[in-house]
Design a protein around this motif. Structure first.
Motif, PDB file in Angstrom:
ATOM      1  N   ILE A  24       0.853  -1.182   0.000  1.00  0.00           N
ATOM      2  CA  ILE A  24       0.000   0.000   0.000  1.00  0.00           C
ATOM      3  C   ILE A  24       0.895   1.240   0.000  1.00  0.00           C
ATOM      4  N   THR A  25       0.644   2.151  -0.934  1.00  0.00           N
ATOM      5  CA  THR A  25       1.378   3.404  -0.945  1.00  0.00           C
ATOM      6  C   THR A  25       0.946   4.240   0.259  1.00  0.00           C
ATOM      7  N   LEU A  26       1.900   4.512   1.139  1.00  0.00           N
ATOM      8  CA  LEU A  26       1.591   5.227   2.368  1.00  0.00           C
ATOM      9  C   LEU A  26       1.796   6.723   2.158  1.00  0.00           C
ATOM     10  N   LEU A  27       0.761   7.503   2.411  1.00  0.00           N
ATOM     11  CA  LEU A  27       0.809   8.949   2.228  1.00  0.00           C
ATOM     12  C   LEU A  27       0.861   9.627   3.589  1.00  0.00           C
ATOM     13  N   LYS A 160      -9.920  -0.410   0.377  1.00  0.00           N
ATOM     14  CA  LYS A 160      -9.265  -1.230   1.399  1.00  0.00           C
ATOM     15  C   LYS A 160      -7.908  -0.635   1.779  1.00  0.00           C
ATOM     16  N   GLN A 161      -7.319   0.130   0.863  1.00  0.00           N
ATOM     17  CA  GLN A 161      -6.019   0.737   1.112  1.00  0.00           C
ATOM     18  C   GLN A 161      -6.076   1.889   2.112  1.00  0.00           C
ATOM     19  N   PHE A 162      -7.294   2.353   2.448  1.00  0.00           N
ATOM     20  CA  PHE A 162      -7.445   3.494   3.347  1.00  0.00           C
ATOM     21  C   PHE A 162      -8.353   3.173   4.531  1.00  0.00           C
ATOM     22  N   GLN A 163      -8.571   1.893   4.807  1.00  0.00           N
ATOM     23  CA  GLN A 163      -9.512   1.507   5.849  1.00  0.00           C
ATOM     24  C   GLN A 163      -9.013   1.865   7.242  1.00  0.00           C
ATOM     25  N   CYS A 164      -9.949   2.356   8.055  1.00  0.00           N
ATOM     26  CA  CYS A 164      -9.698   2.535   9.480  1.00  0.00           C
ATOM     27  C   CYS A 164     -10.354   1.356  10.188  1.00  0.00           C
ATOM     28  N   PHE A 237      -2.066  -4.990  -0.361  1.00  0.00           N
ATOM     29  CA  PHE A 237      -3.250  -4.831  -1.203  1.00  0.00           C
ATOM     30  C   PHE A 237      -2.959  -5.476  -2.550  1.00  0.00           C
ATOM     31  N   ILE A 238      -3.749  -6.517  -2.881  1.00  0.00           N
ATOM     32  CA  ILE A 238      -3.570  -7.256  -4.135  1.00  0.00           C
ATOM     33  C   ILE A 238      -4.662  -6.806  -5.089  1.00  0.00           C
ATOM     34  N   SER A 239      -4.304  -6.010  -6.069  1.00  0.00           N
ATOM     35  CA  SER A 239      -5.305  -5.472  -6.992  1.00  0.00           C
ATOM     36  C   SER A 239      -5.973  -6.603  -7.763  1.00  0.00           C
ATOM     37  N   ASN A 240      -7.144  -6.328  -8.266  1.00  0.00           N
ATOM     38  CA  ASN A 240      -7.930  -7.366  -8.943  1.00  0.00           C
ATOM     39  C   ASN A 240      -7.333  -7.810 -10.274  1.00  0.00           C
ATOM     40  N   ASP A 241      -6.366  -7.054 -10.799  1.00  0.00           N
ATOM     41  CA  ASP A 241      -5.737  -7.481 -12.048  1.00  0.00           C
ATOM     42  C   ASP A 241      -4.582  -8.454 -11.815  1.00  0.00           C
TER      43      ASP A 241
END
Length: 273
Positions: A24-27, A160-164, A237-241
């Motif tokens: 996950i790219t963390l910002l 899902k990459q930003f879930q709290c 995070f495993i993208s659907n592609d």
């Protein structure tokens, strides 16, 4: 660039020009996942007497101080030291940064629908991953192919990459039976797209972590029988592609002496030759 590797007597080819990161790219200071109510990852400009680490403020270069809790702020990899009194940093546990792995997709079920067990106990409404689900996905693969297992859960929306994750958004976890099966199959590196393989509020047992690393329940001693050269990576995070199947994983980590570090797992599809 393509390479050929041999796994369990079979040759496979991987195209190193086609990497698929599942980190996950963390910002910092922006959208990011969080777990256990921990504060977000932040970034602050380093400012000392006579120096400002911000080119927009007249500085010669940009220098930031990052504040991060690896266990709670995004994709991270843990070593056995997460549950032991004795230190054993992640970079020592990861003896091989490249390993074969299998990507699987599972839709968790309510705990009330399984006969599996969990220490200290299941909450019936929690979504869990069961032994039977894991077994069904991995039974056709050899132990040599299962040096790593990557678990994608459904639904798999991009947010899902930003879930709290909290009591109102309780994360999925594995049953003890499912984790025991992974341990018996000699899985060395487990990667999951949820924040912990254990229940979020589990009275401090972390029973799945203990099973995976072979540390007796409710103890914290690094014994000779422990599986210390194994890692758990959470919040990928495993993208659907990215299809389910067989991959070469490159688990990239910084060399910091601690029990958990931010990490970047990268997958390369393996094609039989």
């Amino acid at each position: 660039m393509k390479i050929t590797v041999e796994i369990a007597g079979q040759s496979y080819q991987a195209n190193l020009s086609s990497p698929a990161s599942i980190a996950i790219t963390l910002l910092p200071d922006g959208q990011q996942p969080s777990h256990f109510g921990a504060p977000a990852c932040t970034s602050q400009t380093l400012a000392e007497e006579g120096f400002i680490g911000d080119t927009k403020q007249g500085g010669s270069c940009n220098v930031n101080r990052l504040t991060i809790i690896p266990h709670c702020n995004g994709t991270h990899t843990e070593s056995i030291a997460h549950i032991t009194d004795q230190p054993f940093p992640v970079h020592q546990a990861l003896k091989h940064s490249h390993f074969p792995c299998v990507v699987i997709t599972i839709e968790p079920v309510p705990a009330s629908e399984t006969e599996d067990s969990y220490l200290p106990h299941f909450d019936p409404t929690h979504a869990v991953i069961t032994y039977q689900q894991i077994h069904n996905c991995l039974a056709s693969f050899s132990d040599e192919q299962l040096r790593g297992v990557v678990i994608r859960t459904l639904p798999n929306a991009v947010d899902k990459q930003f879930q709290c994750y909290n009591t109102d958004n309780y994360p999925v976890y594995l049953s003890n039976d499912a984790m025991t099966y992974l341990q018996q199959r000699n899985v060395n590196h487990l990667l999951v797209d949820f924040p912990s393989v254990d229940k979020m509020y589990d009275e401090g047992y972390l029973s799945n972590h203990h099973i995976f690393w072979q540390i007796a329940q409710q103890t914290h001693q690094l014994t000779a029988s422990a599986d210390k050269y194994k890692t758990i990576t959470e919040m990928v995070f495993i993208s659907n592609d990215i299809n389910d199947g067989f991959y070469l994983c490159n688990l990239q980590i910084p060399e910091i002496d601690t029990d958990a570090v931010p990490s970047r797992p990268v997958l390369y599809a393996l094609t039989p030759q």
